[in-house]
Design a protein around this motif. Sequence first.
Motif, mmCIF file in Angstrom:
data_model
loop_
_atom_site.group_PDB
_atom_site.id
_atom_site.type_symbol
_atom_site.label_atom_id
_atom_site.label_comp_id
_atom_site.label_asym_id
_atom_site.label_seq_id
_atom_site.Cartn_x
_atom_site.Cartn_y
_atom_site.Cartn_z
ATOM 1 N N VAL A 70 0.832 -1.193 0.000
ATOM 2 C CA VAL A 70 0.000 0.000 0.000
ATOM 3 C C VAL A 70 0.874 1.254 0.000
ATOM 4 O O VAL A 70 0.584 2.229 -0.679
ATOM 5 C CB VAL A 70 -0.958 0.001 1.219
ATOM 6 C CG1 VAL A 70 -1.782 1.263 1.278
ATOM 7 C CG2 VAL A 70 -1.844 -1.228 1.195
ATOM 8 N N TRP A 71 1.942 1.241 0.758
ATOM 9 C CA TRP A 71 2.882 2.362 0.810
ATOM 10 C C TRP A 71 4.268 1.844 1.155
ATOM 11 O O TRP A 71 4.405 0.747 1.686
ATOM 12 C CB TRP A 71 2.437 3.431 1.820
ATOM 13 C CG TRP A 71 2.397 2.949 3.249
ATOM 14 C CD1 TRP A 71 1.313 2.461 3.913
ATOM 15 C CD2 TRP A 71 3.479 2.902 4.187
ATOM 16 N NE1 TRP A 71 1.651 2.102 5.202
ATOM 17 C CE2 TRP A 71 2.974 2.372 5.400
ATOM 18 C CE3 TRP A 71 4.825 3.248 4.134
ATOM 19 C CZ2 TRP A 71 3.772 2.185 6.527
ATOM 20 C CZ3 TRP A 71 5.608 3.052 5.259
ATOM 21 C CH2 TRP A 71 5.076 2.530 6.442
ATOM 22 N N TRP A 72 5.290 2.584 0.848
ATOM 23 C CA TRP A 72 6.648 2.258 1.262
ATOM 24 C C TRP A 72 7.444 3.537 1.372
ATOM 25 O O TRP A 72 7.177 4.529 0.687
ATOM 26 C CB TRP A 72 7.314 1.260 0.316
ATOM 27 C CG TRP A 72 7.643 1.800 -1.030
ATOM 28 C CD1 TRP A 72 8.822 2.340 -1.427
ATOM 29 C CD2 TRP A 72 6.775 1.869 -2.159
ATOM 30 N NE1 TRP A 72 8.754 2.732 -2.737
ATOM 31 C CE2 TRP A 72 7.496 2.458 -3.214
ATOM 32 C CE3 TRP A 72 5.469 1.478 -2.390
ATOM 33 C CZ2 TRP A 72 6.946 2.673 -4.459
ATOM 34 C CZ3 TRP A 72 4.924 1.708 -3.633
ATOM 35 C CH2 TRP A 72 5.660 2.287 -4.643
ATOM 36 N N ARG A 73 8.390 3.540 2.272
ATOM 37 C CA ARG A 73 9.306 4.663 2.482
ATOM 38 C C ARG A 73 10.620 4.061 2.954
ATOM 39 O O ARG A 73 10.680 3.456 4.017
ATOM 40 C CB ARG A 73 8.735 5.624 3.521
ATOM 41 C CG ARG A 73 9.560 6.878 3.704
ATOM 42 C CD ARG A 73 8.913 7.889 4.669
ATOM 43 N NE ARG A 73 8.497 7.283 5.919
ATOM 44 C CZ ARG A 73 7.216 7.140 6.303
ATOM 45 N NH1 ARG A 73 6.238 7.537 5.528
ATOM 46 N NH2 ARG A 73 6.923 6.594 7.453
ATOM 47 N N ASP A 74 11.638 4.201 2.133
ATOM 48 C CA ASP A 74 12.956 3.616 2.415
ATOM 49 C C ASP A 74 12.794 2.108 2.641
ATOM 50 O O ASP A 74 12.395 1.404 1.748
ATOM 51 C CB ASP A 74 13.625 4.311 3.594
ATOM 52 C CG ASP A 74 13.868 5.801 3.327
ATOM 53 O OD1 ASP A 74 14.140 6.149 2.170
ATOM 54 O OD2 ASP A 74 13.750 6.590 4.274
ATOM 55 N N ASN A 75 13.093 1.652 3.875
ATOM 56 C CA ASN A 75 12.990 0.216 4.149
ATOM 57 C C ASN A 75 11.742 -0.122 4.975
ATOM 58 O O ASN A 75 11.642 -1.196 5.532
ATOM 59 C CB ASN A 75 14.255 -0.290 4.844
ATOM 60 C CG ASN A 75 14.560 0.449 6.125
ATOM 61 O OD1 ASN A 75 14.294 1.641 6.244
ATOM 62 N ND2 ASN A 75 15.129 -0.248 7.080
ATOM 63 N N PHE A 76 10.764 0.803 5.030
ATOM 64 C CA PHE A 76 9.502 0.565 5.733
ATOM 65 C C PHE A 76 8.386 0.399 4.709
ATOM 66 O O PHE A 76 8.309 1.162 3.741
ATOM 67 C CB PHE A 76 9.175 1.739 6.667
ATOM 68 C CG PHE A 76 10.197 1.926 7.741
ATOM 69 C CD1 PHE A 76 10.154 1.163 8.899
ATOM 70 C CD2 PHE A 76 11.222 2.839 7.586
ATOM 71 C CE1 PHE A 76 11.099 1.327 9.889
ATOM 72 C CE2 PHE A 76 12.173 3.022 8.582
ATOM 73 C CZ PHE A 76 12.111 2.247 9.730
ATOM 74 N N VAL A 77 7.525 -0.597 4.930
ATOM 75 C CA VAL A 77 6.480 -0.918 3.964
ATOM 76 C C VAL A 77 5.173 -1.195 4.696
ATOM 77 O O VAL A 77 5.160 -1.880 5.724
ATOM 78 C CB VAL A 77 6.878 -2.166 3.138
ATOM 79 C CG1 VAL A 77 5.782 -2.577 2.185
ATOM 80 C CG2 VAL A 77 8.181 -1.937 2.398
ATOM 81 N N GLY A 78 4.081 -0.673 4.169
ATOM 82 C CA GLY A 78 2.749 -0.991 4.672
ATOM 83 C C GLY A 78 2.067 -1.909 3.684
ATOM 84 O O GLY A 78 2.071 -1.648 2.474
ATOM 85 N N VAL A 79 1.498 -3.000 4.163
ATOM 86 C CA VAL A 79 0.824 -3.949 3.283
ATOM 87 C C VAL A 79 -0.603 -4.173 3.751
ATOM 88 O O VAL A 79 -0.907 -4.076 4.945
ATOM 89 C CB VAL A 79 1.563 -5.308 3.203
ATOM 90 C CG1 VAL A 79 2.945 -5.149 2.601
ATOM 91 C CG2 VAL A 79 1.644 -6.001 4.551
#
Length: 119
Positions: A70-79
């Motif tokens: 759904v979203w990602w920023r650098d090495n963080f991801v929302g699924v």
Amino acid sequence: MPERRQSRRDKVIYGGVAGIGDNGAATDCVVRNISEKGAHLEFSNVVKLPKQQMSLKIARKGRSFLAKVVWWRDNFVGVAFRDEAPVELPVSDLEERLRKSEQKKRQLQRRIKELIGED
């Protein structure tokens, strides 16, 4: 910022394995929070993930999910988890083996005490 999640997420620190390719490629991640509908993942470095579908295995929960980024920023991801029923992972027999090992250890300790006369 308005809350867009459909259900409350629980803060956790679980180890996970994200399937990132059709060829069976996978990478380890940390599940930072989770709900029935999705999760927040952290990877040790920036990874390229498929946006449409990936698999996520969380051994601690004994489950595997199909998810969409759904979203990602650098090495963080929302699924967000797909609606397909999650697959139950086989239950590890590690706990049972550990329990039996501890029981055997106590039996051996008692036997040693008997043999050296420390009753």
